[in-house]
Design a protein around this motif. Structure first.
Motif, PDB file in Angstrom:
ATOM      1  N   GLN A 114      33.796  93.367  27.806  1.00 24.39           N
ATOM      2  CA  GLN A 114      33.127  92.339  28.596  1.00 24.39           C
ATOM      3  C   GLN A 114      31.949  91.674  27.900  1.00 24.39           C
ATOM      4  OE1 GLN A 114      33.042  93.423  33.073  1.00 24.39           O
ATOM      5  NE2 GLN A 114      33.267  95.386  32.032  1.00 24.39           N
ATOM      6  N   ALA A 115      31.264  92.393  27.017  1.00 25.80           N
ATOM      7  CA  ALA A 115      30.073  91.831  26.380  1.00 25.80           C
ATOM      8  C   ALA A 115      30.435  91.003  25.151  1.00 25.80           C
ATOM      9  CB  ALA A 115      29.104  92.948  26.005  1.00 25.80           C
ATOM     10  N   ILE A 116      31.362  91.499  24.323  1.00 29.57           N
ATOM     11  CA  ILE A 116      31.715  90.755  23.106  1.00 29.57           C
ATOM     12  C   ILE A 116      33.219  90.534  22.983  1.00 29.57           C
ATOM     13  CG2 ILE A 116      29.696  91.523  21.814  1.00 29.57           C
ATOM     14  CD1 ILE A 116      31.518  93.562  20.414  1.00 29.57           C
ATOM     15  N   GLY A 117      34.014  91.072  23.899  1.00 30.83           N
ATOM     16  CA  GLY A 117      35.449  90.859  23.868  1.00 30.83           C
ATOM     17  C   GLY A 117      35.808  89.449  24.309  1.00 30.83           C
ATOM     18  N   LEU A 124      32.210  80.940  27.710  1.00 32.91           N
ATOM     19  CA  LEU A 124      31.215  80.075  27.082  1.00 32.91           C
ATOM     20  C   LEU A 124      31.825  78.878  26.364  1.00 32.91           C
ATOM     21  CD1 LEU A 124      28.848  82.790  25.554  1.00 32.91           C
ATOM     22  CD2 LEU A 124      28.398  81.374  27.558  1.00 32.91           C
ATOM     23  N   PHE A 125      32.970  79.067  25.703  1.00 33.03           N
ATOM     24  CA  PHE A 125      33.485  78.037  24.801  1.00 33.03           C
ATOM     25  C   PHE A 125      34.946  77.655  25.033  1.00 33.03           C
ATOM     26  CE2 PHE A 125      30.125  80.327  22.507  1.00 33.03           C
ATOM     27  CZ  PHE A 125      29.292  79.275  22.150  1.00 33.03           C
ATOM     28  N   GLY A 126      35.646  78.384  25.880  1.00 35.56           N
ATOM     29  CA  GLY A 126      37.063  78.127  26.049  1.00 35.56           C
ATOM     30  C   GLY A 126      37.359  76.836  26.803  1.00 35.56           C
ATOM     31  N   THR A 127      38.539  76.267  26.552  1.00 35.87           N
ATOM     32  CA  THR A 127      39.000  75.135  27.348  1.00 35.87           C
ATOM     33  C   THR A 127      39.447  75.651  28.711  1.00 35.87           C
ATOM     34  OG1 THR A 127      41.287  75.346  26.611  1.00 35.87           O
ATOM     35  CG2 THR A 127      39.795  74.003  25.242  1.00 35.87           C
ATOM     36  N   GLU A 128      39.589  74.745  29.647  1.00 37.68           N
ATOM     37  CA  GLU A 128      40.030  75.179  30.967  1.00 37.68           C
ATOM     38  C   GLU A 128      41.438  75.769  30.884  1.00 37.68           C
ATOM     39  OE1 GLU A 128      39.866  76.416  34.634  1.00 37.68           O
ATOM     40  OE2 GLU A 128      38.177  75.539  33.562  1.00 37.68           O
ATOM     41  N   ARG A 129      42.259  75.210  30.016  1.00 34.43           N
ATOM     42  CA  ARG A 129      43.607  75.770  29.842  1.00 34.43           C
ATOM     43  C   ARG A 129      43.533  77.210  29.336  1.00 34.43           C
ATOM     44  NH1 ARG A 129      46.271  77.146  25.677  1.00 34.43           N
ATOM     45  NH2 ARG A 129      48.564  77.308  25.662  1.00 34.43           N
ATOM     46  N   GLN A 130      42.673  77.456  28.366  1.00 34.83           N
ATOM     47  CA  GLN A 130      42.520  78.819  27.848  1.00 34.83           C
ATOM     48  C   GLN A 130      41.997  79.763  28.914  1.00 34.83           C
ATOM     49  OE1 GLN A 130      39.965  77.899  24.528  1.00 34.83           O
ATOM     50  NE2 GLN A 130      41.647  77.986  23.036  1.00 34.83           N
ATOM     51  N   LYS A 131      41.053  79.283  29.693  1.00 31.05           N
ATOM     52  CA  LYS A 131      40.505  80.124  30.765  1.00 31.05           C
ATOM     53  C   LYS A 131      41.587  80.481  31.775  1.00 31.05           C
ATOM     54  CE  LYS A 131      35.844  78.193  30.344  1.00 31.05           C
ATOM     55  NZ  LYS A 131      34.794  77.377  30.991  1.00 31.05           N
ATOM     56  N   GLN A 132      42.377  79.507  32.148  1.00 28.69           N
ATOM     57  CA  GLN A 132      43.439  79.768  33.124  1.00 28.69           C
ATOM     58  C   GLN A 132      44.504  80.698  32.548  1.00 28.69           C
ATOM     59  OE1 GLN A 132      43.584  78.942  36.229  1.00 28.69           O
ATOM     60  NE2 GLN A 132      41.983  77.364  36.429  1.00 28.69           N
ATOM     61  N   GLN A 133      44.755  80.587  31.253  1.00 26.42           N
ATOM     62  CA  GLN A 133      45.800  81.397  30.627  1.00 26.42           C
ATOM     63  C   GLN A 133      45.368  82.842  30.383  1.00 26.42           C
ATOM     64  OE1 GLN A 133      47.136  79.843  26.865  1.00 26.42           O
ATOM     65  NE2 GLN A 133      48.599  81.513  26.509  1.00 26.42           N
ATOM     66  N   LEU A 261      27.981  84.842  17.700  1.00 26.37           N
ATOM     67  CA  LEU A 261      26.570  85.123  17.960  1.00 26.37           C
ATOM     68  C   LEU A 261      26.201  84.843  19.411  1.00 26.37           C
ATOM     69  CD1 LEU A 261      24.924  83.718  14.694  1.00 26.37           C
ATOM     70  CD2 LEU A 261      25.289  86.119  15.328  1.00 26.37           C
ATOM     71  N   ALA A 262      26.763  83.773  19.980  1.00 22.43           N
ATOM     72  CA  ALA A 262      26.471  83.461  21.382  1.00 22.43           C
ATOM     73  C   ALA A 262      26.999  84.539  22.307  1.00 22.43           C
ATOM     74  CB  ALA A 262      27.071  82.103  21.749  1.00 22.43           C
ATOM     75  N   ALA A 263      28.211  85.020  22.036  1.00 21.67           N
ATOM     76  CA  ALA A 263      28.763  86.097  22.847  1.00 21.67           C
ATOM     77  C   ALA A 263      27.934  87.363  22.694  1.00 21.67           C
ATOM     78  CB  ALA A 263      30.217  86.356  22.443  1.00 21.67           C
ATOM     79  N   GLN A 264      27.492  87.618  21.469  1.00 25.33           N
ATOM     80  CA  GLN A 264      26.655  88.796  21.219  1.00 25.33           C
ATOM     81  C   GLN A 264      25.328  88.679  21.945  1.00 25.33           C
ATOM     82  OE1 GLN A 264      25.008  89.411  17.169  1.00 25.33           O
ATOM     83  NE2 GLN A 264      26.003  91.412  17.218  1.00 25.33           N
TER      84      GLN A 264
END
Length: 587
Positions: A114-117, A124-133, A261-264
């Motif tokens: 959950q923190a860095i996976g 933070l950076f995914g497209t809506e398609r990626q988020k839905q998938q 780095l942002a995810a971290q």
């Protein structure tokens, strides 16, 4: 660092205590949904998880992993629209504290996902398609983040894993070997950082990809074994001719390091939460043992030698929890930048939790050094102190070693001072002058001004002289900043707790008093130290001037290269990936 950042203001000499303040009672209150989840998690951990079994078998049982999935423990902060629980960061940190108190590997299992996976980079950076998938899959499927390689160290630009774009198929082909991938042995989804070659159609650079762990060419070649954290599913992953759709690229080409780095940054408080839980457990055991163990007709806790350790342990546990709770609340509110605070918390918590655990072992004596199973076998209570000490040691190394993180922060502060046009005069803040903890706040305000003065002096040195010739002193200054942050957070936390009488104020006062002594020692060592002489000795040592000192001992290390050169090509051994049977129910 921004003007609204408590840490940035601190290093500029301004103790903005109001930026850490919490409403009275806020530290005791969480949402009903948060509390229901935490209650269910506590019940699950208390009744269905055997930490001693995890330690003994070096594995988290399938039923424990599935049970955690059933109650949503892998999707605590994941937004509800993607199937997650959508709970607060404070709830997530408390969940980590709960599971890691049963066994440390459980905290790593949840945090690495959950923190860095995958969830955090996609949110933070995914497209809506990626988020839905992918995000709905992250509720019950485990992810791992893969950046480290055998020759990487603290320099991510040494990544050798490649991703070559085929425009005809709009896919990338990934090749390389990833080391120390936490959750990698058990993962369903991987975040892979790979280098895309520069081309006429793209900038190339380090880039992040979503990779299916069961794709052809993905092989878990080795499951790593460590000093501690038994049960950790960490390993070496080979990628050979792995085809990844361009649609699975997270962000743009060349944005991989920024994404990592942002995810971290968003997950920085995970380790401090685990460290706070460890310190709290140590306090519990130390209190019980020091009251029960008699020497000379009185409990050992009444002797000054032990009482000093008990005071330090209790005060430090309070401070570690304060940093996680205070900064966690502000991160949830999103009212300002908390990244630097989280980095200071990581730096401070990793070091102090290790010392707290070491003090507990000293108080327990031989029983601390003995394994819990051995104690049970001879008829005594099984208290896993040695296990905790082994587990905590990694905190000073991973997620940015103490030395690397301290140096990184020092360089960032130096850059801020070189660019700063603001006055370094402390900003007036009524909270500095009021309340029962006001003397400590006044001290911290003065110390912050001294700290800023020293950083300004180093910032005036030509070129990179400050970093190359004064690295250790700069790290001492960062340690001072971490202490001042911990002091201020402890004061804020103590004042926000209600219904506990004077106890929180007593602990905050004890911590601040102890911290002030450490701060003065650090200040004194900035001006008077053996750093220059130490550099000379190290240079002579590396030149073998003292090789005679090594005589008379036998090196039992197994022969081999210091750093293995990964050989390109397909895997030559079996795939050691562990598959956990999955149910389709949702939390």
């Amino acid at each position: 660092m921004t003007a609204a950042d408590f840490g940035a203001e601190l290093f500029l000499g301004r103790l903005r205590t109001g930026l850490l303040a919490l409403p009275v009672g806020a530290a005791d209150r969480i949402d009903d949904a948060d509390e229901r989840f935490l209650a269910e998690l506590r019940e699950f951990c208390a009744t269905r998880v055997d930490g001693h079994r995890i330690e003994r078998e070096d594995s988290v049982p399938d039923e424990v992993i599935e049970g955690l999935k059933d109650i949503g423990a892998f999707a605590v902060k994941l937004p509800r629209e993607y199937g997650g629980l959508g709970l607060s960061g404070v709830c997530y940190h408390r969940a980590l504290m709960t599971v890691s108190s049963v066994h440390s590997s459980l905290g790593e299992l949840l945090a690495a996902h959950q923190a860095i996976g995958l969830p955090q980079p996609l949110v933070l950076f995914g497209t809506e398609r990626q988020k839905q998938q992918f995000l709905p899959r992250c509720v019950r499927e485990i992810s791992a983040f893969t950046l480290t390689e055998p020759d990487l160290g603290n320099d991510p630009f040494r990544v050798h894993t490649t991703a070559v774009l085929d425009r005809a198929t709009d896919t990338y082909t990934l090749d390389g070997v990833k080391l120390w991938a936490t959750n990698g042995v058990i993962a369903d989804l991987l975040v892979v950082i790979a280098r895309v070659p520069e081309s006429a159609t793209g900038p190339g650079g380090l880039t992040a990809f979503v990779v299916e762990a069961d794709d052809p060419g993905v092989t878990v070649e080795h499951r790593s074994s460590f000093l501690g954290l038994r049960g950790l599913e960490n390993g070496v992953i080979r990628l050979h001719d792995v085809t990844v759709p361009a649609l699975n690229r997270i962000g743009a080409e060349g944005a991989g390091l920024d994404i990592a780095l942002a995810a971290q940054d968003t997950g920085r408080l995970s380790l401090p939460a685990v460290c706070a839980a460890a310190a709290k457990w140590c306090v519990r055991i130390a209190r019980q043992w020091s009251g029960a163990r008699m020497q000379g007709g009185r409990p050992i806790g009444t002797y000054d030698a032990v009482a000093g350790k008990l005071s330090y342990m209790a005060a430090t546990a309070f401070a570690l929890e304060a940093m996680v709770e205070v900064t966690g609340h502000h991160a949830d509110r999103g009212d300002r930048d908390t990244r630097l605070e989280a980095e200071l918390a990581k730096l401070f918590a990793a070091e102090q939790a290790w010392l707290v655990a070491d003090d507990l072992m000293q108080i327990r004596g031989g029983r601390g050094y003995e394994t819990a199973e051995s104690a049970v076998a001879r008829g005594e209570r099984g208290v896993p102190v040695e296990r905790l000490l082994r587990d905590l040691r990694i905190g000073r190394i991973f997620d940015g070693s103490t030395e690397a993180l301290g140096s990184y922060l020092a360089e960032a502060v130096l850059a801020r001072h070189r660019d700063a046009e603001e006055s370094a005069t402390p900003v007036p803040d009524d909270a500095v002058l009021t309340g029962p903890l006001a003397p400590h706040r006044r001290y911290a305000a003065g110390a912050a001004a001294r700290l800023a003065d020293l950083f300004r002096e180093f910032a005036r040195l030509p070129g990179d002289t400050a970093v190359t010739a004064h690295q250790r002193s700069l790290c001492r200054l960062i340690d001072i900043g971490a202490e001042l942050y911990a002091m201020t957070a402890s004061c804020a936390y103590a004042e926000a707790l209600v219904g506990r009488g004077e106890a929180p104020l007593e602990l905050a006062d004890a911590f601040c008093t102890q911290s002030r002594h450490r701060v003065e020692s650090l200040f004194s060592r900035v001006g008077e130290n053996s750093d220059a002489r130490d550099r000379d000795i190290a240079r002579h040592l590396l030149a073998r001037r003292y090789a005679w000192l090594e005589e008379g001992v036998i090196d039992t290390s197994v022969d081999g290269p210091w750093i293995a050169e990964p050989k390109p090509g397909p895997a030559t051994g079996p795939n050691l990936r562990r598959t956990v049977p999955r149910r389709r129910s949702t939390p």
